[in-house]
Scaffold this motif. Structure first.
Motif, PDB file in Angstrom:
ATOM      1  N   LEU A  30       0.848  -1.187   0.000  1.00  0.00           N
ATOM      2  CA  LEU A  30       0.000   0.000   0.000  1.00  0.00           C
ATOM      3  C   LEU A  30       0.886   1.240   0.000  1.00  0.00           C
ATOM      4  CD1 LEU A  30      -2.751  -1.031   2.587  1.00  0.00           C
ATOM      5  CD2 LEU A  30      -2.621  -1.514   0.125  1.00  0.00           C
ATOM      6  N   ARG A  31       0.318   2.345  -0.360  1.00  0.00           N
ATOM      7  CA  ARG A  31       1.081   3.585  -0.395  1.00  0.00           C
ATOM      8  C   ARG A  31       1.477   3.997   1.019  1.00  0.00           C
ATOM      9  NH1 ARG A  31       1.228   5.966  -5.184  1.00  0.00           N
ATOM     10  NH2 ARG A  31      -0.126   5.097  -6.810  1.00  0.00           N
ATOM     11  N   VAL A  32       2.706   4.515   1.133  1.00  0.00           N
ATOM     12  CA  VAL A  32       3.205   4.966   2.432  1.00  0.00           C
ATOM     13  C   VAL A  32       2.398   6.188   2.868  1.00  0.00           C
ATOM     14  CG1 VAL A  32       5.218   5.776   3.712  1.00  0.00           C
ATOM     15  CG2 VAL A  32       5.498   4.100   1.866  1.00  0.00           C
ATOM     16  N   THR A  33       1.995   6.199   4.137  1.00  0.00           N
ATOM     17  CA  THR A  33       1.188   7.307   4.648  1.00  0.00           C
ATOM     18  C   THR A  33       1.884   7.991   5.815  1.00  0.00           C
ATOM     19  OG1 THR A  33      -0.015   5.893   6.201  1.00  0.00           O
ATOM     20  CG2 THR A  33      -0.938   6.139   3.989  1.00  0.00           C
ATOM     21  N   SER A  34       1.493   9.240   6.054  1.00  0.00           N
ATOM     22  CA  SER A  34       1.982  10.008   7.199  1.00  0.00           C
ATOM     23  C   SER A  34       1.242  11.338   7.230  1.00  0.00           C
ATOM     24  CB  SER A  34       3.487  10.261   7.101  1.00  0.00           C
ATOM     25  OG  SER A  34       3.927  11.068   8.178  1.00  0.00           O
ATOM     26  N   ASN A  35       0.971  11.817   8.434  1.00  0.00           N
ATOM     27  CA  ASN A  35       0.349  13.135   8.563  1.00  0.00           C
ATOM     28  C   ASN A  35       1.393  14.210   8.847  1.00  0.00           C
ATOM     29  OD1 ASN A  35       1.049  12.425  11.128  1.00  0.00           O
ATOM     30  ND2 ASN A  35      -1.015  12.603  12.012  1.00  0.00           N
ATOM     31  N   ARG A  36       2.692  13.826   8.712  1.00  0.00           N
ATOM     32  CA  ARG A  36       3.777  14.764   8.968  1.00  0.00           C
ATOM     33  C   ARG A  36       4.641  15.035   7.741  1.00  0.00           C
ATOM     34  NH1 ARG A  36       2.594  17.674  13.345  1.00  0.00           N
ATOM     35  NH2 ARG A  36       2.006  16.360  15.124  1.00  0.00           N
ATOM     36  N   LEU A  37       4.369  14.333   6.651  1.00  0.00           N
ATOM     37  CA  LEU A  37       5.169  14.500   5.438  1.00  0.00           C
ATOM     38  C   LEU A  37       4.313  15.035   4.304  1.00  0.00           C
ATOM     39  CD1 LEU A  37       7.299  11.217   5.454  1.00  0.00           C
ATOM     40  CD2 LEU A  37       7.918  13.465   6.361  1.00  0.00           C
ATOM     41  N   GLN A  38       4.975  15.707   3.363  1.00  0.00           N
ATOM     42  CA  GLN A  38       4.290  16.244   2.202  1.00  0.00           C
ATOM     43  C   GLN A  38       3.966  15.122   1.208  1.00  0.00           C
ATOM     44  OE1 GLN A  38       3.339  19.446   1.997  1.00  0.00           O
ATOM     45  NE2 GLN A  38       4.288  19.820   4.012  1.00  0.00           N
ATOM     46  N   LYS A  39       3.045  15.426   0.297  1.00  0.00           N
ATOM     47  CA  LYS A  39       2.605  14.439  -0.687  1.00  0.00           C
ATOM     48  C   LYS A  39       3.776  13.948  -1.534  1.00  0.00           C
ATOM     49  CE  LYS A  39      -0.678  13.802  -4.487  1.00  0.00           C
ATOM     50  NZ  LYS A  39      -1.750  14.442  -5.309  1.00  0.00           N
ATOM     51  N   GLU A  40       4.646  14.885  -1.946  1.00  0.00           N
ATOM     52  CA  GLU A  40       5.791  14.503  -2.775  1.00  0.00           C
ATOM     53  C   GLU A  40       6.738  13.577  -2.015  1.00  0.00           C
ATOM     54  OE1 GLU A  40       4.757  17.553  -2.235  1.00  0.00           O
ATOM     55  OE2 GLU A  40       3.882  18.089  -4.181  1.00  0.00           O
ATOM     56  N   GLU A  41       6.916  13.838  -0.734  1.00  0.00           N
ATOM     57  CA  GLU A  41       7.788  12.993   0.079  1.00  0.00           C
ATOM     58  C   GLU A  41       7.217  11.584   0.213  1.00  0.00           C
ATOM     59  OE1 GLU A  41       9.885  16.073   3.179  1.00  0.00           O
ATOM     60  OE2 GLU A  41       7.742  15.670   3.457  1.00  0.00           O
ATOM     61  N   LEU A  42       5.902  11.491   0.367  1.00  0.00           N
ATOM     62  CA  LEU A  42       5.261  10.178   0.480  1.00  0.00           C
ATOM     63  C   LEU A  42       5.338   9.409  -0.842  1.00  0.00           C
ATOM     64  CD1 LEU A  42       2.122  11.131   2.609  1.00  0.00           C
ATOM     65  CD2 LEU A  42       4.185   9.930   3.365  1.00  0.00           C
ATOM     66  N   GLN A  43       5.194  10.126  -1.955  1.00  0.00           N
ATOM     67  CA  GLN A  43       5.325   9.470  -3.259  1.00  0.00           C
ATOM     68  C   GLN A  43       6.736   8.917  -3.449  1.00  0.00           C
ATOM     69  OE1 GLN A  43       4.117  12.541  -6.002  1.00  0.00           O
ATOM     70  NE2 GLN A  43       1.944  12.009  -5.867  1.00  0.00           N
ATOM     71  N   SER A  44       7.728   9.689  -3.011  1.00  0.00           N
ATOM     72  CA  SER A  44       9.112   9.231  -3.124  1.00  0.00           C
ATOM     73  C   SER A  44       9.350   7.990  -2.269  1.00  0.00           C
ATOM     74  CB  SER A  44      10.064  10.353  -2.706  1.00  0.00           C
ATOM     75  OG  SER A  44      11.402   9.909  -2.724  1.00  0.00           O
ATOM     76  N   LEU A  45       8.814   7.976  -1.064  1.00  0.00           N
ATOM     77  CA  LEU A  45       8.979   6.811  -0.190  1.00  0.00           C
ATOM     78  C   LEU A  45       8.272   5.586  -0.763  1.00  0.00           C
ATOM     79  CD1 LEU A  45       8.583   8.404   3.362  1.00  0.00           C
ATOM     80  CD2 LEU A  45      10.665   7.452   2.352  1.00  0.00           C
ATOM     81  N   THR A  46       7.102   5.788  -1.373  1.00  0.00           N
ATOM     82  CA  THR A  46       6.387   4.663  -1.986  1.00  0.00           C
ATOM     83  C   THR A  46       7.195   4.073  -3.140  1.00  0.00           C
ATOM     84  OG1 THR A  46       4.239   5.622  -1.380  1.00  0.00           O
ATOM     85  CG2 THR A  46       4.248   3.962  -3.125  1.00  0.00           C
ATOM     86  N   SER A  47       7.812   4.941  -3.942  1.00  0.00           N
ATOM     87  CA  SER A  47       8.653   4.460  -5.047  1.00  0.00           C
ATOM     88  C   SER A  47       9.843   3.670  -4.518  1.00  0.00           C
ATOM     89  CB  SER A  47       9.137   5.643  -5.890  1.00  0.00           C
ATOM     90  OG  SER A  47       8.045   6.330  -6.474  1.00  0.00           O
ATOM     91  N   GLN A  48      10.441   4.148  -3.438  1.00  0.00           N
ATOM     92  CA  GLN A  48      11.579   3.440  -2.846  1.00  0.00           C
ATOM     93  C   GLN A  48      11.141   2.110  -2.237  1.00  0.00           C
ATOM     94  OE1 GLN A  48      14.331   5.992  -0.518  1.00  0.00           O
ATOM     95  NE2 GLN A  48      13.175   7.716  -1.338  1.00  0.00           N
ATOM     96  N   LEU A  49       9.917   2.070  -1.713  1.00  0.00           N
ATOM     97  CA  LEU A  49       9.388   0.814  -1.182  1.00  0.00           C
ATOM     98  C   LEU A  49       9.237  -0.217  -2.300  1.00  0.00           C
ATOM     99  CD1 LEU A  49       8.096  -0.919   1.031  1.00  0.00           C
ATOM    100  CD2 LEU A  49       5.914   0.218   0.522  1.00  0.00           C
ATOM    101  N   LEU A  50       8.697   0.203  -3.436  1.00  0.00           N
ATOM    102  CA  LEU A  50       8.538  -0.713  -4.570  1.00  0.00           C
ATOM    103  C   LEU A  50       9.895  -1.189  -5.080  1.00  0.00           C
ATOM    104  CD1 LEU A  50       5.694   1.088  -6.566  1.00  0.00           C
ATOM    105  CD2 LEU A  50       5.532  -1.067  -5.310  1.00  0.00           C
ATOM    106  N   GLU A  51      10.843  -0.273  -5.147  1.00  0.00           N
ATOM    107  CA  GLU A  51      12.190  -0.633  -5.607  1.00  0.00           C
ATOM    108  C   GLU A  51      12.826  -1.659  -4.678  1.00  0.00           C
ATOM    109  OE1 GLU A  51      16.492   1.555  -6.489  1.00  0.00           O
ATOM    110  OE2 GLU A  51      14.676   2.755  -6.198  1.00  0.00           O
ATOM    111  N   LYS A  52      12.612  -1.498  -3.393  1.00  0.00           N
ATOM    112  CA  LYS A  52      13.156  -2.445  -2.419  1.00  0.00           C
ATOM    113  C   LYS A  52      12.497  -3.813  -2.572  1.00  0.00           C
ATOM    114  CE  LYS A  52      15.525  -3.562   1.320  1.00  0.00           C
ATOM    115  NZ  LYS A  52      16.998  -3.600   1.356  1.00  0.00           N
TER     116      LYS A  52
END
Length: 285
Positions: A30-52
């Motif tokens: 699922l997409r990485v979520t957080s109420n402390r990070l910006q949308k772009e930051e969460l998109q970047s983390l989701t991409s890194q999760l898929l890469e991992k």
């Protein structure tokens, strides 16, 4: 002939049905979520999760749903993204496992809360993560994945067969400090850059560097230079005759010595005879 073909095809089909190829378990991130990070930051983390996750060949990684995990929770009739809710989301997507990661802030530091749920059994893994600075959230995410899926599998390094030859043949070949044989020789090396040394009696030692890369020539040929011995100094014209060794009886110093000896002997004989005469005269008186 036709009957044999029919039997062969039947055996192949029967074998596929009896021994089906084992399918990889499907994992739904699922997409990485957080109420402390910006949308772009969460998109970047989701991409890194898929890469991992792609680095785990034992899983078939499904694309993450476009919807936010909170929306998926509501669509599944859940009130919380707990293990039961993630199990329901996984069943709807035809997945075997569901992976959900959330970035949480605690006193100005961040940590990854990750959950891996087995859709069939409902079992879940929820390892405790440490807190770090915001800049290290990507590293924390990679570490969290390894805690639920195990260490990242290492890729088997490809080994290449490298040929080394010399002209003339027979030179000792060293790769690094290791002797690998006499040229021509074949040696198995991994991809990379290597220092080699070539040595043969009577020839200058040669040091070279070779690069072993896929899709590039893996045969290396080298020419050795013979060692040149120093040439003797040239003798000036006429000097060679002067250096010729003469017989001792043909030299001036030999006859000079003979003359001195003869003259000395004559003088000595004269004085001896004179002294003898004086002695005889005295004896008569």
């Amino acid at each position: 002939m036709n009957i044999r073909c029919i039997i062969a095809v039947a055996l192949i089909l029967f074998g596929k049905q009896v021994f089906p190829k084992e399918a990889k378990p499907k994992i739904l991130p699922l997409r990485v979520t957080s109420n402390r990070l910006q949308k772009e930051e969460l998109q970047s983390l989701t991409s890194q999760l898929l890469e991992k996750l792609q680095k785990y060949p034992g899983f078939e990684v499904l694309p993450p749903p476009e919807a936010d995990p909170m929306d998926l929770m509501i669509d599944s009739g859940c009130t919380d993204l707990d293990s039961q809710c993630l199990q329901n989301i996984g069943k709807s997507a035809g997945a075997d496992k569901v992976l959900y990661a959330e970035v949480i802030e605690e006193k100005g530091r961040f940590k990854i809360q990750i959950r891996l749920v087995d859709v069939k059994t409902g079992e879940s893994k929820v390892p405790e993560g440490e807190t770090e600075a915001k800049e290290r959230t990507a590293d924390l995410l990679a570490l969290a994945v390894e805690r639920v899926l195990g260490p990242e599998p290492k890729k088997a390094e490809t080994v290449f067969e490298v040929s080394i030859s010399t002209e003339p043949a027979g030179a000792d070949v060293y790769v690094g400090n290791d002797f690998v044989g006499s040229a021509p020789v074949k040696v198995r090396l991994k991809q990379g850059v290597y220092n080699i040394r070539l040595s043969r009696v009577g020839y200058e030692e040669k040091a070279e560097r070779i690069e072993v890369i896929k899709d590039k020539p893996l045969s290396f040929a080298f020419t050795l230079n013979p060692i040149e011995l120093p040439k003797p100094a040239a003798i000036p014209p006429g000097e060679e005759k002067k250096r010729e060794k003469k017989a001792f009886y043909k030299t001036w110093w030999f006859w000079t010595t003979v003359g001195v000896v003869v003259a000395g002997s004559g003088v000595g004989a004269f004085f001896l005879a004179q002294r003898h005469g004086e002695t005889v005269g005295q004896s008569r008186f």
